[in-house]
Design a protein around this motif. Sequence first.
Motif, PDB file in Angstrom:
ATOM      1  N   TYR A  47       0.836  -1.208   0.000  1.00  0.00           N
ATOM      2  CA  TYR A  47       0.000   0.000   0.000  1.00  0.00           C
ATOM      3  C   TYR A  47       0.868   1.255   0.000  1.00  0.00           C
ATOM      4  O   TYR A  47       2.047   1.225   0.356  1.00  0.00           O
ATOM      5  N   VAL A  48       0.248   2.337  -0.413  1.00  0.00           N
ATOM      6  CA  VAL A  48       0.848   3.668  -0.358  1.00  0.00           C
ATOM      7  C   VAL A  48      -0.074   4.546   0.470  1.00  0.00           C
ATOM      8  O   VAL A  48      -1.277   4.613   0.215  1.00  0.00           O
ATOM      9  N   MET A  49       0.489   5.196   1.474  1.00  0.00           N
ATOM     10  CA  MET A  49      -0.306   6.075   2.338  1.00  0.00           C
ATOM     11  C   MET A  49      -0.274   7.493   1.784  1.00  0.00           C
ATOM     12  O   MET A  49       0.786   8.048   1.502  1.00  0.00           O
ATOM     13  N   GLN A  53      -7.974  15.107   0.494  1.00  0.00           N
ATOM     14  CA  GLN A  53      -9.123  15.833   1.044  1.00  0.00           C
ATOM     15  C   GLN A  53      -9.158  15.738   2.569  1.00  0.00           C
ATOM     16  O   GLN A  53     -10.180  15.439   3.175  1.00  0.00           O
ATOM     17  N   ASP A  54      -7.990  15.985   3.169  1.00  0.00           N
ATOM     18  CA  ASP A  54      -7.833  15.988   4.628  1.00  0.00           C
ATOM     19  C   ASP A  54      -8.113  14.633   5.281  1.00  0.00           C
ATOM     20  O   ASP A  54      -8.334  14.559   6.494  1.00  0.00           O
ATOM     21  N   GLN A  55      -8.116  13.574   4.492  1.00  0.00           N
ATOM     22  CA  GLN A  55      -8.357  12.242   5.029  1.00  0.00           C
ATOM     23  C   GLN A  55      -7.211  11.315   4.621  1.00  0.00           C
ATOM     24  O   GLN A  55      -6.861  11.219   3.455  1.00  0.00           O
ATOM     25  N   LYS A  56      -6.601  10.654   5.624  1.00  0.00           N
ATOM     26  CA  LYS A  56      -5.568   9.674   5.299  1.00  0.00           C
ATOM     27  C   LYS A  56      -6.202   8.478   4.612  1.00  0.00           C
ATOM     28  O   LYS A  56      -7.213   7.937   5.062  1.00  0.00           O
ATOM     29  N   ARG A  57      -5.573   8.054   3.523  1.00  0.00           N
ATOM     30  CA  ARG A  57      -6.054   6.888   2.791  1.00  0.00           C
ATOM     31  C   ARG A  57      -4.877   5.980   2.443  1.00  0.00           C
ATOM     32  O   ARG A  57      -3.788   6.459   2.152  1.00  0.00           O
ATOM     33  N   ALA A  58      -5.131   4.685   2.486  1.00  0.00           N
ATOM     34  CA  ALA A  58      -4.145   3.702   2.054  1.00  0.00           C
ATOM     35  C   ALA A  58      -4.586   3.159   0.706  1.00  0.00           C
ATOM     36  O   ALA A  58      -5.677   2.590   0.588  1.00  0.00           O
ATOM     37  N   PHE A  59      -3.758   3.381  -0.315  1.00  0.00           N
ATOM     38  CA  PHE A  59      -4.031   2.860  -1.648  1.00  0.00           C
ATOM     39  C   PHE A  59      -3.393   1.476  -1.734  1.00  0.00           C
ATOM     40  O   PHE A  59      -2.174   1.337  -1.618  1.00  0.00           O
ATOM     41  N   ILE A  60      -4.223   0.463  -1.938  1.00  0.00           N
ATOM     42  CA  ILE A  60      -3.778  -0.921  -1.779  1.00  0.00           C
ATOM     43  C   ILE A  60      -3.631  -1.613  -3.126  1.00  0.00           C
ATOM     44  O   ILE A  60      -4.495  -1.507  -4.003  1.00  0.00           O
ATOM     45  N   THR A 127      -4.549   9.534  -8.199  1.00  0.00           N
ATOM     46  CA  THR A 127      -3.392   8.797  -8.697  1.00  0.00           C
ATOM     47  C   THR A 127      -2.260   8.780  -7.674  1.00  0.00           C
ATOM     48  O   THR A 127      -2.166   9.668  -6.824  1.00  0.00           O
ATOM     49  N   LEU A 128      -1.434   7.755  -7.757  1.00  0.00           N
ATOM     50  CA  LEU A 128      -0.198   7.753  -6.982  1.00  0.00           C
ATOM     51  C   LEU A 128       0.794   8.671  -7.670  1.00  0.00           C
ATOM     52  O   LEU A 128       0.596   9.077  -8.811  1.00  0.00           O
ATOM     53  N   GLU A 129       1.889   8.999  -6.971  1.00  0.00           N
ATOM     54  CA  GLU A 129       2.861   9.934  -7.512  1.00  0.00           C
ATOM     55  C   GLU A 129       4.273   9.355  -7.430  1.00  0.00           C
ATOM     56  O   GLU A 129       4.541   8.444  -6.640  1.00  0.00           O
ATOM     57  N   VAL A 134       6.185   2.781  -0.910  1.00  0.00           N
ATOM     58  CA  VAL A 134       5.402   1.550  -0.946  1.00  0.00           C
ATOM     59  C   VAL A 134       5.721   0.726   0.296  1.00  0.00           C
ATOM     60  O   VAL A 134       6.891   0.486   0.606  1.00  0.00           O
ATOM     61  N   GLN A 135       4.671   0.303   1.012  1.00  0.00           N
ATOM     62  CA  GLN A 135       4.864  -0.474   2.236  1.00  0.00           C
ATOM     63  C   GLN A 135       4.176  -1.828   2.136  1.00  0.00           C
ATOM     64  O   GLN A 135       3.185  -2.003   1.415  1.00  0.00           O
ATOM     65  N   LYS A 136       4.703  -2.773   2.878  1.00  0.00           N
ATOM     66  CA  LYS A 136       4.141  -4.122   2.923  1.00  0.00           C
ATOM     67  C   LYS A 136       2.879  -4.122   3.774  1.00  0.00           C
ATOM     68  O   LYS A 136       2.870  -3.595   4.887  1.00  0.00           O
ATOM     69  N   LEU A 137       1.809  -4.705   3.252  1.00  0.00           N
ATOM     70  CA  LEU A 137       0.558  -4.791   4.009  1.00  0.00           C
ATOM     71  C   LEU A 137       0.556  -6.072   4.837  1.00  0.00           C
ATOM     72  O   LEU A 137       0.833  -7.155   4.316  1.00  0.00           O
TER      73      LEU A 137
END
Length: 207
Positions: A47-49, A53-60, A127-129, A134-137
């Motif tokens: 995932y990428v953290m 919009q002021d909200q933390k999201r993990a893109f998995i 989109t990711l940048e 990138v972190q291990k889930l």
Amino acid sequence: MTLENDTEIGSIIGSNSHIDYVGEIYTETMRESPPEPTDFEFGQFVYVMKKVQDQKRAFIGIIYDTQLVDPDQGRTGPRLAQPDEQNIFQPSYVDEKQVLTGIALLGYAEVEDGELVNPEHSIPRWTLEIDDVVQKLSEEDVIRFHEVDGEVRLEYYQRIVDVAGGFAEDILSQVLTQLKQEKPGEADALDVIQKNLEWQTKMGGVE
């Protein structure tokens, strides 16, 4: 363990599409403690953290391919993509060996107090940048990501087939086996997905 403590395995260096990314695995020159091979193995969820919009999201996503780059061979970094695609991604010339991974984006989840909440298997609008970490889930969070509205789901199923091509069957079988072990009560529903996968493979639908 919260998401912030998960192993950092690399960073995004490019993309082939909105849901198909290329990651570069950290080496000893980039990190004092680079990731172990088991941290970025085939079928590993990552995932990428990001804050959107002021909200933390993990893109998995999930690692569906790996390529090695050896500058001694006089090559630029290859592009991780299906052979029938036309646009070529080639990162700039590198002076050390690289491990590049293909990452299929599967969905996202909100992050509250370091934990995944409200997982979504739809394609993210964002989109990711380049240089995103990138972190291990963890296995625990893999299960949490698949619990949508109280049920175990794989709504990204067709997306893996589209992006991973010939590797899709192995990846999905691996995911289904893991979910059935962790969620035996959902085995019947997961078996239906497994049989559909086997049928698609037999009929040539997974290529």
